[in-house]
Design an enzyme around this catalytic site. Structure first.
Site, PDB file in Angstrom:
ATOM      1  N   ALA A   1      -9.179 -10.123   9.433  1.00 41.58           N
ATOM      2  CA  ALA A   1     -10.328  -9.281   9.808  1.00 41.58           C
ATOM      3  C   ALA A   1     -10.457  -7.861   9.866  1.00 41.58           C
ATOM      4  O   ALA A   1     -10.098  -7.034   9.460  1.00 41.58           O
ATOM      5  CB  ALA A   1     -10.437  -9.587  11.380  1.00 41.58           C
TER       6      ALA A   1
ATOM      7  N   ASP B   1      -5.979  -7.497  10.212  1.00 41.20           N
ATOM      8  CA  ASP B   1      -5.440  -6.299   9.028  1.00 41.20           C
ATOM      9  C   ASP B   1      -6.472  -6.984   7.730  1.00 41.20           C
ATOM     10  O   ASP B   1      -6.661  -7.990   7.614  1.00 41.20           O
ATOM     11  CB  ASP B   1      -4.391  -6.083   9.014  1.00 41.20           C
ATOM     12  CG  ASP B   1      -4.214  -4.929   7.580  1.00 41.20           C
ATOM     13  OD1 ASP B   1      -3.657  -4.264   8.170  1.00 41.20           O
ATOM     14  OD2 ASP B   1      -5.009  -5.243   6.345  1.00 41.20           O
TER      15      ASP B   1
ATOM     16  N   GLN C   1       0.910  -1.048  -0.020  1.00 38.13           N
ATOM     17  CA  GLN C   1      -0.187  -0.252  -0.105  1.00 38.13           C
ATOM     18  C   GLN C   1       1.185   1.010   0.169  1.00 38.13           C
ATOM     19  O   GLN C   1       2.041   1.520   0.238  1.00 38.13           O
ATOM     20  CB  GLN C   1      -0.961   0.505   1.496  1.00 38.13           C
ATOM     21  CG  GLN C   1      -1.980  -0.664   1.466  1.00 38.13           C
ATOM     22  CD  GLN C   1      -2.433  -1.251   2.207  1.00 38.13           C
ATOM     23  OE1 GLN C   1      -3.447   0.151   3.443  1.00 38.13           O
ATOM     24  NE2 GLN C   1      -3.118  -1.747   2.830  1.00 38.13           N
TER      25      GLN C   1
ATOM     26  N   TYR D   1      -5.170  -2.744  13.069  1.00 33.20           N
ATOM     27  CA  TYR D   1      -4.719  -2.280  11.585  1.00 33.20           C
ATOM     28  C   TYR D   1      -3.312  -2.089  11.531  1.00 33.20           C
ATOM     29  O   TYR D   1      -2.561  -1.199  11.206  1.00 33.20           O
ATOM     30  CB  TYR D   1      -5.099  -0.785  11.191  1.00 33.20           C
ATOM     31  CG  TYR D   1      -6.857  -0.600  11.879  1.00 33.20           C
ATOM     32  CD1 TYR D   1      -7.771  -0.497  10.211  1.00 33.20           C
ATOM     33  CD2 TYR D   1      -7.309  -0.418  12.792  1.00 33.20           C
ATOM     34  CE1 TYR D   1      -8.492  -0.324  10.573  1.00 33.20           C
ATOM     35  CE2 TYR D   1      -8.442   0.077  12.659  1.00 33.20           C
ATOM     36  CZ  TYR D   1      -9.566  -0.109  12.068  1.00 33.20           C
ATOM     37  OH  TYR D   1     -10.821   0.445  11.980  1.00 33.20           O
TER      38      TYR D   1
ATOM     39  N   ARG E   1       6.136   4.207  16.904  1.00 33.53           N
ATOM     40  CA  ARG E   1       5.562   2.772  17.490  1.00 33.53           C
ATOM     41  C   ARG E   1       7.198   2.261  18.190  1.00 33.53           C
ATOM     42  O   ARG E   1       6.908   1.494  19.210  1.00 33.53           O
ATOM     43  CB  ARG E   1       6.701   1.965  16.048  1.00 33.53           C
ATOM     44  CG  ARG E   1       5.417   2.206  15.279  1.00 33.53           C
ATOM     45  CD  ARG E   1       5.864   0.934  13.934  1.00 33.53           C
ATOM     46  NE  ARG E   1       4.882   1.101  12.450  1.00 33.53           N
ATOM     47  CZ  ARG E   1       5.527   2.289  11.942  1.00 33.53           C
ATOM     48  NH1 ARG E   1       6.976   2.124  11.783  1.00 33.53           N
ATOM     49  NH2 ARG E   1       4.959   2.462  10.817  1.00 33.53           N
TER      50      ARG E   1
ATOM     51  N   CYS F   1      -5.004   9.953  10.243  1.00 34.84           N
ATOM     52  CA  CYS F   1      -4.141  10.454   8.762  1.00 34.84           C
ATOM     53  C   CYS F   1      -5.012  11.004   7.995  1.00 34.84           C
ATOM     54  O   CYS F   1      -4.602  10.701   6.898  1.00 34.84           O
ATOM     55  CB  CYS F   1      -3.727   8.974   8.798  1.00 34.84           C
ATOM     56  SG  CYS F   1      -4.759   8.084   7.563  1.00 34.84           S
TER      57      CYS F   1
ATOM     58  N   ASP G   1      -4.651   2.347  14.208  1.00 31.85           N
ATOM     59  CA  ASP G   1      -4.313   3.056  13.028  1.00 31.85           C
ATOM     60  C   ASP G   1      -4.592   3.296  11.979  1.00 31.85           C
ATOM     61  O   ASP G   1      -4.001   2.149  11.280  1.00 31.85           O
ATOM     62  CB  ASP G   1      -2.327   2.693  13.407  1.00 31.85           C
ATOM     63  CG  ASP G   1      -1.761   3.844  11.696  1.00 31.85           C
ATOM     64  OD1 ASP G   1      -2.300   5.038  11.919  1.00 31.85           O
ATOM     65  OD2 ASP G   1      -0.747   3.041  11.558  1.00 31.85           O
TER      66      ASP G   1
HETATM   67  N1  SAH Z   1      -0.282   0.644  11.949  1.00 30.87           N
HETATM   68  C1  SAH Z   1       0.466  -0.004  10.522  1.00 30.87           C
HETATM   69  C2  SAH Z   1       0.004   1.142   9.157  1.00 30.87           C
HETATM   70  C3  SAH Z   1      -1.133   0.845   9.305  1.00 30.87           C
HETATM   71  S1  SAH Z   1      -2.291   1.428   7.181  1.00 30.87           S
HETATM   72  C4  SAH Z   1       1.755   0.638  10.492  1.00 30.87           C
HETATM   73  O1  SAH Z   1       2.631   1.309  11.744  1.00 30.87           O
HETATM   74  O2  SAH Z   1       2.728   0.399   9.402  1.00 30.87           O
HETATM   75  C5  SAH Z   1      -4.167   1.068   7.714  1.00 30.87           C
HETATM   76  C6  SAH Z   1      -3.740  -0.359   7.538  1.00 30.87           C
HETATM   77  O3  SAH Z   1      -6.001  -0.720   7.690  1.00 30.87           O
HETATM   78  C7  SAH Z   1      -4.034  -0.867   5.916  1.00 30.87           C
HETATM   79  O4  SAH Z   1      -2.844  -2.298   6.074  1.00 30.87           O
HETATM   80  C8  SAH Z   1      -4.861  -1.912   5.683  1.00 30.87           C
HETATM   81  O5  SAH Z   1      -5.079  -2.698   5.208  1.00 30.87           O
HETATM   82  C9  SAH Z   1      -5.959  -2.220   6.591  1.00 30.87           C
HETATM   83  N2  SAH Z   1      -7.374  -1.634   6.684  1.00 30.87           N
HETATM   84  C10 SAH Z   1      -8.393  -1.057   5.835  1.00 30.87           C
HETATM   85  N3  SAH Z   1      -9.600  -1.705   6.348  1.00 30.87           N
HETATM   86  C11 SAH Z   1      -9.665  -2.433   7.176  1.00 30.87           C
HETATM   87  C12 SAH Z   1     -10.616  -2.696   7.771  1.00 30.87           C
HETATM   88  N4  SAH Z   1     -11.437  -2.422   8.064  1.00 30.87           N
HETATM   89  N5  SAH Z   1     -10.714  -3.437   8.865  1.00 30.87           N
HETATM   90  C13 SAH Z   1      -9.190  -3.557   9.591  1.00 30.87           C
HETATM   91  N6  SAH Z   1      -7.749  -3.462   8.802  1.00 30.87           N
HETATM   92  C14 SAH Z   1      -8.121  -2.243   7.700  1.00 30.87           C
END
Ligand code: SAH
Length: 388
Positions: free
Chosen positions: A273, A246, A196, A224, A208, A335, A295
């Site tokens: 999920a 995710d 992504q 996420y 982090r 974000c 996140d």
């Molecule tokens: N926390 C991560 C970045 C998250 S980006 C890091 O530190 O790198 C947002 C993420 O949410 C993406 O991986 C995307 O696949 C996921 N995502 C998007 N919609 C979602 C949903 N409804 N449920 C779970 N994950 C989701």
């Protein structure tokens, strides 16, 4: 170069240093409307006084983005100069070559993002102006960084705003899959072409590290998790167990491989999920965690999504806070450019439903600098709370 004139009285913001002009602020003559999106133009005051040089897109709400003062030549040397300045800053900030090298407006390059993974550069162009200038940009990247490979990660939906096609491909060299990169002494996998955005979210680096510092012996939930940035950092910092979810299987595969690369796979469980559903399910089951990390992707992608998006953050705070054990911690992020830090904090505070304290309110790491006249460039808002 063609001249584009502002309407009378519309020059104040630009004169104060703001890098954008909106379509209703410029005089849209038939000539202006006929210009190819991304054409370099001279922006002038209504009385003809030149204000600067930039890229113009007559079909876009933000119709002009400033690149330099009147008389600036926007060529490879221009980009080399800006890139050298951006590189010097990152080399001061970080020892290893893993960072966001260019962050758009704040680096004087509106519409351009470049992430660096050692000798691989991952480039995103968000505007017709930067798309048109790609040959000069690529030559300047070669000049300043001599990368082995350069990828163009232009799959983002935001490209529709400038009527740009969406694609991901190598512009130089080739990549055979995800690449190993370093953060916080750990090894992760970034996938510029199959993942992504640019392949990794460098913006959360400091968050982090902070969250990982709260995780020793804790049960951790990362809702996420993408490629495992928070989850693997938490496990490596001594979490008893990390549950990470995710909605993307390819993201989960990267995260699971990163856990293995760092020898923490036995304490991590990655599963696919939908976050809201999973948070609610875990809550109903009575599961509790010492640290919960949420996140999500941007809930507010344009101003019209503001109301439902804010509600979404409130609901996310409610579901996530409900899973935190007494004395445990919640990390929550937004974000969305269109959501201010105040509005986000307010929704989180309303959603919590329990007492606690904010330990840290932060944003993106400093390789994502903020343009002083463009508050939207401080797009990332994060909060860490301890809950009673
Ligand atoms: N926390 C991560 C970045 C998250 S980006 C890091 O530190 O790198 C947002 C993420 O949410 C993406 O991986 C995307 O696949 C996921 N995502 C998007 N919609 C979602 C949903 N409804 N449920 C779970 N994950 C989701």
């Amino acid at each position: 170069m063609k001249h584009i004139h502002l309407r009378p009285g519309m020059d104040r913001r630009v004169k104060a240093g703001h890098p954008w002009v909106y379509a209703n602020e410029a005089r849209m003559s038939a000539d202006a409307k006929a210009l190819t999106p991304g054409t370099l133009v001279v922006l002038c005051r209504a009385d003809g006084k030149p204000l600067g040089v930039g890229a113009f897109n007559p079909r876009c709400l933000i119709c002009f983005r400033m690149l330099g003062p009147p008389g600036e030549t926007v060529d490879q040397a221009f980009f080399s100069g800006r890139l050298k300045r951006a590189l010097n800053l990152r080399q001061r900030l970080f020892e290893a070559p893993y960072y966001r090298l260019v962050h758009g407006e704040a680096d004087g390059l509106p519409g351009l993002v470049v992430d660096r993974f050692g000798d691989v550069l991952s480039v995103q162009t968000a505007t017709a102006g930067m798309e048109e200038l790609l040959p000069e940009i690529l030559a300047a990247l070669d000049d300043v960084c001599a990368p082995k490979a350069v990828t163009l990660c232009n799959g983002g939906a935001f490209r529709k705003l400038e009527e740009l096609e969406r694609y991901a491909r190598a512009a130089k060299g080739s990549l055979d899959g995800p690449i190993e990169m370093q953060e916080g002494g750990l090894t992760f996998l970034a996938d510029p072409l199959g993942g992504q955005k640019t392949g990794w979210f460098y913006d959360q680096r400091d968050n982090r590290a902070f969250v990982a510092g709260l995780c020793r012996d804790a049960r951790v939930l990362d809702a996420y998790c993408y490629a495992g940035g928070f989850a693997v950092s938490a496990a490596a910092a001594g979490a008893a167990h990390v549950t990470a979810v995710d909605s993307s299987q390819s993201a989960l595969d990267l995260a699971a491989k990163a856990a293995k690369l760092n020898g923490v796979e036995k304490r991590c469980l990655f599963s696919r999920a939908v976050a809201f559903v999973e948070l609610a399910r875990l809550g109903e089951k009575g599961e509790r965690f010492g640290v919960v990390c949420v996140d999500p992707p941007a809930f507010v992608k344009s101003r019209k999504d503001l109301k439902p998006g804010l509600k979404g953050y409130r609901k996310l705070a409610r579901l996530a806070a409900g899973l935190v054990e007494p004395g445990g911690f919640l990390f929550i992020a937004s974000c969305s450019h269109n959501v201010s830090a105040e509005a986000f904090a307010q929704e989180v505070s309303r959603g919590l439903g329990r007492t606690g304290r904010i330990l840290r309110a932060a944003g993106a790491a400093p390789d994502h600098p903020v343009h002083p006249q463009l508050p939207e460039s401080a797009y990332l808002k994060t909060l860490v709370l301890q809950l009673d």
